[in-house]
Write a protein that holds these residues in place. Structure first.
Motif, short mmCIF file in Angstrom:
data_model
loop_
_atom_site.label_atom_id
_atom_site.label_comp_id
_atom_site.label_asym_id
_atom_site.label_seq_id
_atom_site.Cartn_x
_atom_site.Cartn_y
_atom_site.Cartn_z
N TRP A 528 0.83 -1.20 0.00
CA TRP A 528 0.00 0.00 0.00
C TRP A 528 0.87 1.26 0.00
CZ3 TRP A 528 -5.23 0.63 -0.45
CH2 TRP A 528 -6.03 -0.50 -0.30
N LEU A 529 1.92 1.25 0.81
CA LEU A 529 2.80 2.41 0.87
C LEU A 529 3.57 2.58 -0.43
CD1 LEU A 529 4.06 4.74 2.36
CD2 LEU A 529 5.63 3.15 3.50
N ASN A 530 4.02 1.48 -1.01
CA ASN A 530 4.69 1.54 -2.32
C ASN A 530 3.78 2.18 -3.35
OD1 ASN A 530 6.87 0.29 -4.33
ND2 ASN A 530 4.84 -0.19 -5.15
N ASN A 531 2.53 1.74 -3.36
CA ASN A 531 1.58 2.25 -4.36
C ASN A 531 1.18 3.70 -4.07
OD1 ASN A 531 1.80 -0.32 -5.29
ND2 ASN A 531 -0.34 -0.88 -5.03
N ALA A 532 1.24 4.08 -2.80
CA ALA A 532 0.98 5.49 -2.47
C ALA A 532 2.08 6.37 -3.06
CB ALA A 532 0.91 5.66 -0.95
N ALA A 533 3.31 5.90 -3.01
CA ALA A 533 4.41 6.64 -3.63
C ALA A 533 4.21 6.74 -5.13
CB ALA A 533 5.74 5.97 -3.31
N THR A 534 3.70 5.68 -5.75
CA THR A 534 3.38 5.71 -7.18
C THR A 534 2.43 6.85 -7.49
OG1 THR A 534 3.57 3.28 -7.29
CG2 THR A 534 2.48 4.37 -9.14
N VAL A 535 1.38 6.96 -6.68
CA VAL A 535 0.35 7.98 -6.90
C VAL A 535 0.94 9.39 -6.82
CG1 VAL A 535 -1.73 9.03 -5.92
CG2 VAL A 535 -1.58 6.54 -6.14
N VAL A 536 1.71 9.66 -5.78
CA VAL A 536 2.23 11.01 -5.59
C VAL A 536 3.24 11.37 -6.67
CG1 VAL A 536 3.56 12.51 -4.05
CG2 VAL A 536 1.76 11.04 -3.13
N LEU A 537 4.11 10.44 -7.03
CA LEU A 537 5.08 10.71 -8.10
C LEU A 537 4.37 10.94 -9.43
CD1 LEU A 537 7.79 8.08 -7.12
CD2 LEU A 537 8.09 10.57 -7.12
N ALA A 538 3.37 10.12 -9.72
CA ALA A 538 2.62 10.27 -10.97
C ALA A 538 1.85 11.58 -11.00
CB ALA A 538 1.67 9.09 -11.17
N ASN A 539 1.22 11.93 -9.88
CA ASN A 539 0.46 13.18 -9.83
C ASN A 539 1.38 14.39 -9.99
OD1 ASN A 539 -1.75 11.59 -9.41
ND2 ASN A 539 -2.20 12.32 -7.35
N GLY A 540 2.55 14.32 -9.36
CA GLY A 540 3.50 15.42 -9.48
C GLY A 540 4.03 15.58 -10.89
N LEU A 541 4.39 14.47 -11.52
CA LEU A 541 4.87 14.52 -12.90
C LEU A 541 3.77 15.02 -13.84
CD1 LEU A 541 6.92 11.20 -12.96
CD2 LEU A 541 7.85 13.50 -13.31
N GLU A 542 2.54 14.63 -13.58
CA GLU A 542 1.42 15.10 -14.40
C GLU A 542 1.26 16.61 -14.31
OE1 GLU A 542 -1.91 15.41 -16.83
OE2 GLU A 542 -0.49 13.76 -16.61
N LEU A 543 1.47 17.18 -13.13
CA LEU A 543 1.38 18.63 -12.98
C LEU A 543 2.45 19.35 -13.78
CD1 LEU A 543 0.52 19.09 -9.19
CD2 LEU A 543 -1.01 19.28 -11.15
N LEU A 544 3.55 18.67 -14.06
CA LEU A 544 4.63 19.26 -14.85
C LEU A 544 4.52 18.90 -16.32
CD1 LEU A 544 7.55 18.53 -12.37
CD2 LEU A 544 6.38 20.70 -12.71
N GLY A 545 3.54 18.10 -16.68
CA GLY A 545 3.39 17.69 -18.08
C GLY A 545 4.47 16.73 -18.52
N VAL A 546 5.01 15.97 -17.57
CA VAL A 546 6.08 15.02 -17.85
C VAL A 546 5.54 13.60 -17.64
CG1 VAL A 546 8.38 14.25 -17.13
CG2 VAL A 546 7.84 16.68 -17.17
N SER A 547 5.93 12.67 -18.51
CA SER A 547 5.40 11.32 -18.44
C SER A 547 5.91 10.57 -17.21
CB SER A 547 5.78 10.53 -19.70
OG SER A 547 7.17 10.28 -19.74
N ALA A 548 5.11 9.62 -16.74
CA ALA A 548 5.47 8.78 -15.60
C ALA A 548 5.64 7.35 -16.13
CB ALA A 548 4.39 8.84 -14.53
N PRO A 549 6.83 6.98 -16.59
CA PRO A 549 7.03 5.67 -17.22
C PRO A 549 6.90 4.52 -16.23
CG PRO A 549 9.13 6.77 -16.90
CD PRO A 549 8.08 7.77 -16.54
N GLU A 550 6.44 3.38 -16.73
CA GLU A 550 6.30 2.20 -15.89
C GLU A 550 7.57 1.35 -15.91
OE1 GLU A 550 2.79 -0.04 -16.33
OE2 GLU A 550 1.46 1.69 -16.07
N ARG A 551 8.43 1.59 -16.87
CA ARG A 551 9.71 0.89 -16.91
C ARG A 551 10.74 1.77 -17.59
NH1 ARG A 551 8.92 -4.40 -20.51
NH2 ARG A 551 11.16 -4.46 -20.13
N MET A 552 12.00 1.61 -17.20
CA MET A 552 13.07 2.41 -17.79
C MET A 552 14.30 1.53 -18.04
SD MET A 552 12.75 6.02 -15.71
CE MET A 552 13.95 6.86 -16.74
#
Length: 552
Positions: A528-552
């Motif tokens: 749950w905590l891992n996935n909460a970090a996913t949400v915040v990182l994705a939301n932050g990147l979205e506010l910057l118009g930057v993609s949130a990749p699932e793999r790199m």
């Protein structure tokens, strides 16, 4: 426990004290200020509510804090309440109360952090607005990244945002552009005050190829007008395409020329005259802008009868207000500092409030460097570095992130080498990699039978877990501040901190069991905590118009 939940607990404690007769009855605010203390040893949360409200109750701050302490300690999730100095209150919460936030975040998803501070506000945000006489240069590219991010941040705070591009298709610069196209088509040198660069020749040849009549057989006046109409249209088409590729799309493209064709300029000046804010002198019409703080009065209609540049600005502002916008934000380049007082004066002349109905943001210069040296100028655009140059060098995500992560009040050097690295030295890679890592952890967890069927927040007691939870809890407040201060770079700096906290959590706390060990409650809870970090990182990147990749 979120700041909002603790605020509610504090207000509930105050109501109880009033009912017990330990505090006199007064009207309470809807929220009280709750923040993370700079030193976490001082508590999970801190509030200065005693300094804020003690006067209303007729008691000293320290005494107020002591009464509140005695009641607040009974609130759910609160373990300890300390008082510091004249009445600062530090609150320690249980691991379970702190960790419960992880589930709140995951269940909220892309709504986590979204606010209502600007709910109901109709806001016009004008940015880039480059002249249609050449490709977008690096300064305009910075405004594209920052402006689009700001629009996202303001909308996240509840505002109804309209992105607007002011299309400068009226005036001398467009005439110079047309003369430059005509000269190129005739094989002549560019006019002394004209535009150069390969793009001029490219557009001139396109105009010739796409126009049925023989433009070059016309006299210079007619030929120049043909090149003006067709050339501006082609150039602006390229600008719109570049912006779209950069992830920036506008709701409105406003044509400056329409202000003159519709007589909006005349109407707005008539209104100012009726308000008593214009006067005649030296054969010209002036705006009495010194009345409203400008350093001198401004000519709006010159002695030859032509409108001065500010006349268009006056009409344009009135047009925005007539379209129902409560707030009009202008994002202008570094060379526009002297323009601010006259703009604020015209705002006030219409009876509006400068800084509220009209805001002006000034951005500083940006340059491209490699190994500490300025990058060679673009051949196609002549003597400027363009949006395409930057995107070709580092890609859209890295370009947007690099331009949006610094305050617009500071000059900026974009290091191509750093932005091209796939290392933690590259801020955008660092954040995107953290997001990709959270997704990989979730994928691995699913493969090993770790799911979200159980959540026991009291198990999230490791210091790195507490650090990550603390950091994730700050996102709503951070997003609200980014909107309030018009500073989207706060989001970038914040998610870099989140990425750092997540990497430390990853290094110290396993979400999946080792070897043949069974799946336990702690693994499911950590997911749950891992996935909460996913949400915040994705939301932050979205506010910057930057993609949130699932793999790199």
């Amino acid at each position: 426990m979120t700041p909002e939940q603790l605020s509610a607990s504090i207000l509930a404690a105050l109501r109880t004290l009033m009912l017990k007769g330990q505090l006199q009855l007064v009207e309470l605010p809807e929220l009280v200020n709750v923040e993370r203390p700079k030193n976490r040893e001082h508590g999970d949360w801190a509030t200065n509510v005693a300094m804020q409200l003690s006067g209303k109750f007729g008691v000293k701050p320290r005494e107020f804090a002591e009464r509140l302490q005695a009641e607040l300690i009974h609130a759910e999730g609160v373990e300890r309440v300390d008082i510091a100095g004249p009445g600062f209150i530090n609150v320690f919460v249980s691991d379970a109360a702190a960790g419960a936030l992880a589930k709140v975040i995951v269940e909220a998803g892309n709504a986590y952090g979204r606010g209502s501070e600007l709910s109901g506000v109709k806001l016009n945000l004008e940015f880039v607005s480059a002249n249609p006489t050449g490709p977008i240069h690096l300064g305009g590219t910075r405004w594209a990244a920052v402006g689009d991010s700001l629009a996202r941040v303001l909308a996240f705070a509840g505002a109804q945002v309209t992105r607007e591009y002011y299309f400068n298709d009226h005036g001398a610069q467009v005439d110079r552009f047309a003369r430059s196209l005509l000269a190129s088509a005739r094989g002549l040198e560019a006019p002394e005050d004209g535009y150069s660069g390969d793009y001029i020749g490219e557009i001139a040849q396109r105009v010739l190829a796409e126009t049925a009549e023989d433009i070059l057989a016309l006299d210079d006046g007619l030929a120049q007008e043909k090149f003006r109409l067709a050339g501006v249209d082609l150039m602006f088409g390229q600008i719109r395409e570049s912006l779209h590729h950069f992830g920036v799309d506008f709701d409105v493209f406003f044509h400056e020329n329409s202000l003159y064709e519709s007589k909006a300029v005349e109407k707005s000046l008539t209104k100012l005259t009726e308000l008593g804010h214009t006067f005649e002198a030296e054969g010209a019409t002036w705006l009495r802008s010194t009345t409203f703080g400008d350093d001198r009065d401004r000519v709006v209609i010159k002695s030859d009868g032509d409108a001065a540049y500010i006349a268009g600005d006056i009409a344009y502002y009135q047009d925005k207000r007539s379209r129902g916008f409560d707030r009009c934000i202008y994002m202008l380049g570094a060379d526009h500092h002297g323009y601010v007082p006259r703009m604020m004066a015209l705002c006030a002349a219409f009876g509006d409030t400068p800084g509220v109905n009209m805001e002006i943001l000034i951005g500083q210069l940006v340059s491209l460097v490699r190994d500490g040296e300025p990058v060679r100028m673009s051949k196609r655009a002549g003597n400027v570095v363009t949006m395409e140059d930057l995107v070709d060098a580092v890609g859209v995500d890295a370009a947007r992130y690099a331009l949006a992560r610094s305050s617009i009040n500071s000059t900026l050097d974009i290091d191509i080498e750093q932005l091209s690295k796939k290392t933690n030295d590259n801020p955008v890679f660092y954040v995107q990699y953290a997001h990709a890592r959270t997704k990989q952890v979730s994928k691995n967890a699913a493969a090993l039978g770790v799911d979200l069927s159980e959540f026991d927040p009291g198990l999230l007691s490791h210091p790195s877990e507490a650090e990550l939870i603390s950091k994730l809890s700050e996102f709503p407040r951070l997003a609200a501040q980014a909107a309030e201060f018009r500073e989207p770079h706060r989001v970038a700096r914040f998610i870099e901190e989140v990425a750092g906290s997540y990497h430390r959590f990853y290094d110290n706390c396993r979400v999946t069991p080792m070897g043949e060990n069974p799946v336990e409650s702690v693994h499911r809870t950590r997911l749950w905590l891992n996935n909460a970090a996913t949400v915040v990182l994705a939301n932050g990147l979205e506010l910057l118009g930057v993609s949130a990749p699932e793999r790199m």
